[in-house]
Design a protein around this motif. Sequence first.
Motif, PDB file in Angstrom:
ATOM      1  N   HIS A 205       0.820  -1.213   0.000  1.00 60.19           N
ATOM      2  CA  HIS A 205       0.000   0.000   0.000  1.00 60.19           C
ATOM      3  C   HIS A 205       0.855   1.264   0.000  1.00 60.19           C
ATOM      4  CE1 HIS A 205      -3.291  -2.793   0.929  1.00 60.19           C
ATOM      5  NE2 HIS A 205      -4.078  -1.840   0.475  1.00 60.19           N
ATOM      6  N   GLY A 206       2.033   1.186   0.596  1.00 63.20           N
ATOM      7  CA  GLY A 206       2.934   2.329   0.520  1.00 63.20           C
ATOM      8  C   GLY A 206       3.400   2.581  -0.901  1.00 63.20           C
TER       9      GLY A 206
ATOM     10  N   LEU B  45       0.506   3.927  -3.010  1.00 67.45           N
ATOM     11  CA  LEU B  45       0.257   5.351  -2.768  1.00 67.45           C
ATOM     12  C   LEU B  45       1.151   6.208  -3.650  1.00 67.45           C
ATOM     13  CD1 LEU B  45      -0.798   7.842  -1.278  1.00 67.45           C
ATOM     14  CD2 LEU B  45       0.786   7.291   0.599  1.00 67.45           C
TER      15      LEU B  45
ATOM     16  N   ALA C 235      -0.143   8.538  -6.823  1.00 67.32           N
ATOM     17  CA  ALA C 235       0.127   9.976  -6.836  1.00 67.32           C
ATOM     18  C   ALA C 235       0.784  10.401  -8.144  1.00 67.32           C
ATOM     19  CB  ALA C 235       1.017  10.349  -5.651  1.00 67.32           C
TER      20      ALA C 235
ATOM     21  N   ALA D  51      -3.791  10.479  -4.409  1.00 69.65           N
ATOM     22  CA  ALA D  51      -3.067  10.294  -3.150  1.00 69.65           C
ATOM     23  C   ALA D  51      -4.027  10.324  -1.955  1.00 69.65           C
ATOM     24  CB  ALA D  51      -2.002  11.375  -2.997  1.00 69.65           C
TER      25      ALA D  51
ATOM     26  N   ALA E 137      -3.948   7.197   0.422  1.00 69.62           N
ATOM     27  CA  ALA E 137      -3.431   7.403   1.778  1.00 69.62           C
ATOM     28  C   ALA E 137      -4.370   6.757   2.797  1.00 69.62           C
ATOM     29  CB  ALA E 137      -3.272   8.891   2.058  1.00 69.62           C
TER      30      ALA E 137
ATOM     31  N   LEU F 254      -3.791   3.023   2.721  1.00 72.92           N
ATOM     32  CA  LEU F 254      -2.591   2.679   3.480  1.00 72.92           C
ATOM     33  C   LEU F 254      -2.868   2.704   4.974  1.00 72.92           C
ATOM     34  CD1 LEU F 254       0.435   2.144   3.851  1.00 72.92           C
ATOM     35  CD2 LEU F 254       0.839   4.602   3.550  1.00 72.92           C
ATOM     36  N   ALA F 255      -3.620   3.697   5.420  1.00 75.34           N
ATOM     37  CA  ALA F 255      -3.937   3.802   6.846  1.00 75.34           C
ATOM     38  C   ALA F 255      -4.765   2.611   7.309  1.00 75.34           C
ATOM     39  CB  ALA F 255      -4.682   5.110   7.110  1.00 75.34           C
TER      40      ALA F 255
END
Length: 243
Positions: A187-188, A191, A195, A202, A206, A209-210
Amino acid sequence: MSRNRWLPNQHGAWAMLAVPFATGVFLGSPRWAHFPLLAAWLLGYIAAFHAQQWLRLRRISRNPKAPRRHVRPALVFGAAFAVCGLPLAVLHPWLVAAAACAAPFVAANTYYAWRNNERALLNGLLAVVPACGMLLVALHLGGGTWADGWRPALACLLYFGGTVPYVKTMIRERDSRAYYRGSVAYHGVALVAAAFLTPWLALPFAAYLARAALLPGRGLKVAVVGAVEVICSVALLVTVLLT
C-alpha cells in the motif's frame, strides 16, 4: 436449489466486478449497449464460478452430489451469458479480442480451483486483472480511447490488487506478520504510484494505506471489513471520475 447455491459466495468480488465497469461507462458516453455488456460480464463470472466449483469438487469430494449441484447453475448462467454476449460480439467484433485477453487469467483461476487452492495470493491477484480490464472495455464501447482509460484502469488495479493481501490480514492470515508487513509495504508503494497518476489519487490511497496499517488485529467482524471495502471502492470511483 436455494438462491445461496446459485449465487457465488465470494461476496468481495462484486465491488471488483462493478467499480471498474462503472468507471469505464461514465468516463465515456453511457450507451444502451452497456446494459447487455454488464449482464454478460456478471453472468459470465457466475457461470465460470460454478464451472470451477464443479471441477474442484469432482477432484476432491467423495460425495458425487457435491459437484453435481453446480452443473445446472453453470449451464443456466452460461446460456444466459451467450444470449447477452453473442449479439454484442456480432455488433462489436473487437469484444472477441477483449475476451481472448481475459482467457488466460480465467484459465489460471480455473487451474487454482481444480487444485483446491482458490485462496492463494497469486490466484486473487490474477482475478483482479480482467476485472480492471473491463474498465477499458466499457470505456471503448462508450467511444473512449486507450489514452483516456489506462490511468483509471491502473488506479483500479492498484486498489483492488491491494485488497487481496489486505483482506487476508483481516481474516485468514490475521495472525501472520509476514502478510501484514507485505500488505503495508504494497500500500505504501501503491500510494506513490497513484500519486504519479494524478495527485488527487493520493487522498484515497493514503486512506487505503492507513486502513491496511491500522485495522488488522482489531478483531473486526467480516461484515465490517466488507463495509469498509465498499466505502473504499466508492471513494476510488468518485475520485477517478472527478479527476
